[in-house]
Structure formats: structure tokens, C-alpha cells
Motif scaffolding. Structure first.
Motif, PDB file in Angstrom:
ATOM      1  N   VAL A 135       0.839  -1.206   0.000  1.00 35.88           N
ATOM      2  CA  VAL A 135       0.000   0.000   0.000  1.00 35.88           C
ATOM      3  C   VAL A 135       0.870   1.251   0.000  1.00 35.88           C
ATOM      4  O   VAL A 135       0.579   2.217  -0.719  1.00 35.88           O
ATOM      5  CB  VAL A 135      -0.966   0.003   1.214  1.00 35.88           C
TER       6      VAL A 135
ATOM      7  N   GLY B  22      -7.405   0.137   4.063  1.00 34.80           N
ATOM      8  CA  GLY B  22      -6.303  -0.396   4.859  1.00 34.80           C
ATOM      9  C   GLY B  22      -5.989   0.451   6.063  1.00 34.80           C
ATOM     10  O   GLY B  22      -5.777  -0.063   7.167  1.00 34.80           O
TER      11      GLY B  22
ATOM     12  N   VAL C  47      -8.081   0.918  -1.629  1.00 30.64           N
ATOM     13  CA  VAL C  47      -7.378  -0.032  -0.759  1.00 30.64           C
ATOM     14  C   VAL C  47      -6.596   0.712   0.326  1.00 30.64           C
ATOM     15  O   VAL C  47      -6.562   0.282   1.485  1.00 30.64           O
ATOM     16  CB  VAL C  47      -6.462  -0.966  -1.580  1.00 30.64           C
ATOM     17  N   THR C  48      -5.996   1.839  -0.012  1.00 30.72           N
ATOM     18  CA  THR C  48      -5.267   2.636   0.976  1.00 30.72           C
ATOM     19  C   THR C  48      -6.206   3.119   2.073  1.00 30.72           C
ATOM     20  O   THR C  48      -5.910   2.983   3.264  1.00 30.72           O
ATOM     21  CB  THR C  48      -4.565   3.832   0.302  1.00 30.72           C
TER      22      THR C  48
ATOM     23  N   GLU D   5      -6.156   1.667  -6.002  1.00 30.62           N
ATOM     24  CA  GLU D   5      -5.114   1.863  -4.995  1.00 30.62           C
ATOM     25  C   GLU D   5      -5.587   2.798  -3.881  1.00 30.62           C
ATOM     26  O   GLU D   5      -5.318   2.551  -2.699  1.00 30.62           O
ATOM     27  CB  GLU D   5      -3.848   2.420  -5.650  1.00 30.62           C
TER      28      GLU D   5
ATOM     29  N   THR E 216       2.466   1.431  -5.207  1.00 31.80           N
ATOM     30  CA  THR E 216       1.316   1.970  -5.923  1.00 31.80           C
ATOM     31  C   THR E 216       1.780   3.091  -6.837  1.00 31.80           C
ATOM     32  O   THR E 216       2.911   3.570  -6.727  1.00 31.80           O
ATOM     33  CB  THR E 216       0.239   2.517  -4.959  1.00 31.80           C
TER      34      THR E 216
END
Length: 136
Positions: free
Chosen positions: A12, A116, A112-113, A109, A16
Motif C-alpha cells: 500500500v 487499509g 485499498v489505501t 489503490e 502503488t
């Protein structure tokens, strides 16, 4: 579990195509929303090194009323961050804004960041990890 955690967050943070500034602004916004002081303390200095300004960091809790501090991609990313963190389901108009500002890979991305780092703040807060804890 720790090995998987490290591999995921290394990906992460370092694998990316998102700009470091956008990545760190999203991480800091998650920390601000969730009241995760340790996460904020870890990522605010990195955000500054990646090109965010102190004025941008100071504005994050109420970023949407701060005219002119954030560009279109940052505005879209922060709106996405707020929606994902506060209500889970992202309104269509916000997702349209994000897709207009970023290429498809970076959209994934960014999602997901944000997801996360919501996980990170929830783990840190649940375990009461504050950065002053001994490494044992």
C-alpha cells in the motif's frame, strides 16, 4: 499475521502509482476522522515531506469548507475517504468524481489505501497503541 500485515502495508505504501502526497493525505484524513493520534503522528510528517502543506493538514478535519487548499484529485480523494470511513457506502456522485480525477488503477489503490488505514487505526485504537509503548 504480522508478516502478512507488513507485506500488505508495504504494498500500500510503496508499490502503488498514487502520489505520495495523495496517499498520505488520505492516511491522515482517516486518522483525523477516527481520532487515531498515533497514526496521525506517524503520517503527518511524511505527508509534509511528500508535498502536503501544514495548512492542508490543519484543514483536514473540515477540508470541504477550505476553499483553494486542495486540487481536484485531492478533493475527490478526501470525499472518498470521508464516505468510506464514516458511512462505508460511497455515494455515486463521489465515486464519479474520483474516477474523473484518477486513472482506474489509482482509483483501486486509493480505495485499498483508505480501507487499509481504517484497519490500521482501528487496530491501534483497540489495542491502545500510542507510540510510547515498549517494543516487546
Amino acid at each position: 499475521m504480522a508478516k502478512g500485515w507488513i507485506e500488505l502495508y508495504d504494498a500500500v505504501r510503496w508499490k502503488t502509482e498514487l502520489s505520495g502526497k495523495l496517499r498520505e493525505l488520505a492516511m491522515c484524513q482517516v486518522a483525523a476522522i477516527n481520532g487515531a493520534q498515533y497514526e496521525w503522528a506517524a503520517h503527518a510528517p511524511i505527508a509534509l515531506k511528500e508535498g502536503a502543506t501544514q495548512a492542508q493538514l490543519d484543514a483536514l478535519p473540515d477540508w470541504s469548507v477550505q476553499c483553494g487548499l486542495f486540487d481536484a484529485a485531492e478533493t475527490a480523494a478526501l470525499a472518498l475517504c470521508d464516505a468510506m470511513t464514516r458511512q462505508v457506502h460511497v455515494p455515486e456522485d463521489i465515486f464519479v468524481q474520483v474516477k474523473a480525477a484518477l486513472p482506474p488503477r489509482q482509483v483501486v489503490e486509493l480505495v485499498v489505501t483508505i480501507a487499509g488505514y481504517n484497519c490500521v487505526s482501528r487496530v491501534l485504537e483497540a489495542l491502545e497503541i500510542n507510540g510510547a509503548d515498549p517494543l516487546s
